[in-house]
Design a protein around this motif. Structure first.
Motif, mmCIF file in Angstrom:
data_model
loop_
_atom_site.group_PDB
_atom_site.id
_atom_site.type_symbol
_atom_site.label_atom_id
_atom_site.label_comp_id
_atom_site.label_asym_id
_atom_site.label_seq_id
_atom_site.Cartn_x
_atom_site.Cartn_y
_atom_site.Cartn_z
ATOM 1 N N UNK A 296 -7.373 -12.839 -6.440
ATOM 2 C CA UNK A 296 -6.505 -11.864 -7.121
ATOM 3 C C UNK A 296 -5.305 -11.531 -6.252
ATOM 4 N N UNK A 297 -5.550 -11.277 -4.981
ATOM 5 C CA UNK A 297 -4.477 -10.956 -4.041
ATOM 6 C C UNK A 297 -3.487 -12.114 -3.957
ATOM 7 N N UNK A 298 -3.987 -13.340 -3.839
ATOM 8 C CA UNK A 298 -3.109 -14.504 -3.753
ATOM 9 C C UNK A 298 -2.301 -14.694 -5.029
ATOM 10 N N UNK A 299 -2.952 -14.508 -6.186
ATOM 11 C CA UNK A 299 -2.251 -14.654 -7.463
ATOM 12 C C UNK A 299 -1.148 -13.617 -7.594
ATOM 13 N N UNK A 300 -1.406 -12.394 -7.129
ATOM 14 C CA UNK A 300 -0.390 -11.344 -7.175
ATOM 15 C C UNK A 300 0.771 -11.678 -6.242
ATOM 16 N N UNK A 301 0.430 -12.221 -5.068
ATOM 17 C CA UNK A 301 1.449 -12.438 -4.037
ATOM 18 C C UNK A 301 2.360 -13.624 -4.355
ATOM 19 N N UNK A 302 1.813 -14.670 -4.945
ATOM 20 C CA UNK A 302 2.607 -15.875 -5.219
ATOM 21 C C UNK A 302 3.434 -15.683 -6.485
ATOM 22 N N UNK A 303 4.704 -15.431 -6.297
ATOM 23 C CA UNK A 303 5.608 -15.275 -7.422
ATOM 24 C C UNK A 303 5.517 -13.925 -8.101
ATOM 25 N N UNK A 304 4.647 -13.048 -7.599
ATOM 26 C CA UNK A 304 4.468 -11.707 -8.174
ATOM 27 C C UNK A 304 4.187 -11.767 -9.672
ATOM 28 N N UNK A 305 3.526 -12.834 -10.109
ATOM 29 C CA UNK A 305 3.184 -12.998 -11.524
ATOM 30 C C UNK A 305 1.866 -13.768 -11.631
ATOM 31 N N UNK A 306 0.972 -13.284 -12.499
ATOM 32 C CA UNK A 306 -0.230 -14.040 -12.833
ATOM 33 C C UNK A 306 0.110 -14.851 -14.079
ATOM 34 N N UNK A 307 0.242 -16.168 -13.906
ATOM 35 C CA UNK A 307 0.670 -17.035 -14.989
ATOM 36 C C UNK A 307 -0.476 -17.333 -15.955
ATOM 37 N N UNK A 308 -0.128 -17.961 -17.074
ATOM 38 C CA UNK A 308 -1.168 -18.353 -18.032
ATOM 39 C C UNK A 308 -2.134 -19.350 -17.410
ATOM 40 N N UNK A 309 -1.620 -20.261 -16.605
ATOM 41 C CA UNK A 309 -2.496 -21.238 -15.948
ATOM 42 C C UNK A 309 -3.474 -20.540 -15.021
ATOM 43 N N UNK A 310 -2.976 -19.567 -14.260
ATOM 44 C CA UNK A 310 -3.860 -18.807 -13.376
ATOM 45 C C UNK A 310 -4.863 -17.985 -14.183
ATOM 46 N N UNK A 311 -4.424 -17.475 -15.338
ATOM 47 C CA UNK A 311 -5.333 -16.746 -16.211
ATOM 48 C C UNK A 311 -6.481 -17.619 -16.678
ATOM 49 N N UNK A 312 -6.176 -18.858 -17.059
ATOM 50 C CA UNK A 312 -7.218 -19.800 -17.467
ATOM 51 C C UNK A 312 -8.174 -20.066 -16.311
ATOM 52 N N UNK A 313 -7.611 -20.215 -15.107
ATOM 53 C CA UNK A 313 -8.457 -20.473 -13.927
ATOM 54 C C UNK A 313 -9.394 -19.297 -13.659
ATOM 55 N N UNK A 314 -8.897 -18.080 -13.814
ATOM 56 C CA UNK A 314 -9.744 -16.903 -13.603
ATOM 57 C C UNK A 314 -10.894 -16.874 -14.608
#
Length: 329
Positions: A296-314
């Motif tokens: 979660x921390x990494x997803x927040x930090x990289x680009x300051x956006x949780x993308x749809x791809x990251x959402x699928x991964x979660x």
């Protein structure tokens, strides 16, 4: 005392669903009544939103864990806490990001997510220490967690003074139109409290009996059915916020809920009723909770956006964790 063993499996499932619904509505009614009453008493709306509402919306998890521990279903209580944290990130954030990419404020990245990470490590360490010492998360460990909860509330109120308008807007989104009369507020509080008690009773009794009949562990029931059920209000609020493009509400709900699950719920329950710890949870569930918090921390930090791809991964990661947990419990 309800004799759940005498009910059919279909009736138990129905009682479980009714219990989940009562918990959802009860938490909402209690939060609205308590917040409105505080506003009528001229308490600062910022303080109301960040303390009273935050605590009230954690009541489903707290009451469920309290009743489960009191009835001897300690694994269900711990499973509820861990499962709610996994679900808040893996399921709720994942679904919200799939609906619309979630933008993150630097405040969350710099301050509150690190607090969440520290709280997760502290909760895990105290559970491990308690398990090695006497097999329980005891009153001393619970008191430490409660002190952390109070410190976090104080931190929130201090930070809110720097962004009063944003907090006030979020508070209005969370609670809706305040109740105007004291009797109306008291009615919501009493009704909400009763619904929480009834919902917890039905949910715990039916789920424990179902676990016995299906030969599965109470911990797995807590990680799945109970955790998802008590997180339904956060899921509904986060999906609605994602559809409106209100990323702050989505991320704030998730981070705040996870912190309170461990510090307030875990601390409050173990202070009153020391919780027996299932050592098997340290093999997967505790490490998974730490891992998903780091992601979660990494997803927040990289680009300051949780993308749809990251959402699928979660979401996929959440499904994998629950699947492996189900195979090993």
């Amino acid at each position: 005392m309800i004799a759940y063993a005498e009910f059919s499996t279909l009736m138990l499932v129905l009682l479980l669903v009714v219990g989940l619904a009562a918990l959802c509505f009860g938490g909402d009614w209690l939060a609205r009544g308590a917040a409105s009453l505080a506003l009528l008493w001229k308490i600062n709306p910022v303080v109301v939103g960040l303390t009273i509402v935050a605590i009230a919306t954690s009541m489903p998890e707290l009451i469920t864990a309290l009743m489960a521990t009191r009835q001897g279903s300690d694994s269900l209580a711990l499973g509820n806490i861990i499962g709610s944290n996994l679900g808040n990130i893996g399921l709720i954030l994942g679904i919200a990001a799939i609906i619309a990419p979630v933008k993150i404020q630097w405040r969350l990245i710099r301050q509150e997510v690190p607090i969440l990470f520290v709280a997760t490590l502290l909760f895990t360490l105290l559970c491990l220490t308690g398990y090695l010492f006497n097999g329980r998360l005891g009153r001393i460990e619970g008191a430490v967690l409660l002190v952390g909860a109070v410190a976090y509330l104080v931190f929130l109120v201090i930070q809110a003074r720097k962004a009063r308008d944003d907090i006030q807007k979020e508070f209005e989104e969370e609670t809706g139109e305040p109740v105007k009369s004291i009797w109306g507020c008291l009615g919501f509080i009493v009704l909400g409290g009763f619904a929480l008690w009834l919902g917890a009773e039905l949910l715990i009794g039916s789920s424990v009996e179902l676990a016995v009949r299906m030969h599965i562990s109470e911990a797995l029931i807590g990680l799945t059915v109970v955790a998802i059920g008590t997180s339904l209000p956060e899921l509904a609020a986060s999906v609605a916020a994602a559809l409106r493009g209100q990323s702050d509400i989505v991320t704030g709900n998730i981070v705040g809920s996870n912190i309170f699950n461990m510090l307030l719920v875990g601390g409050g329950v173990s202070t009153l009723f020391p919780i027996r710890i299932d050592g098997q949870l340290f093999l997967l569930e505790y490490p998974a909770m730490i891992l998903i918090t780091v992601l979660l921390w990494l997803a927040f930090y990289t680009g300051r956006t949780v993308t749809r791809r990251e959402g699928v991964c979660f979401v996929l990661l959440y499904v994998i964790i629950l699947t492996v947990s189900g195979m090993t419990q």
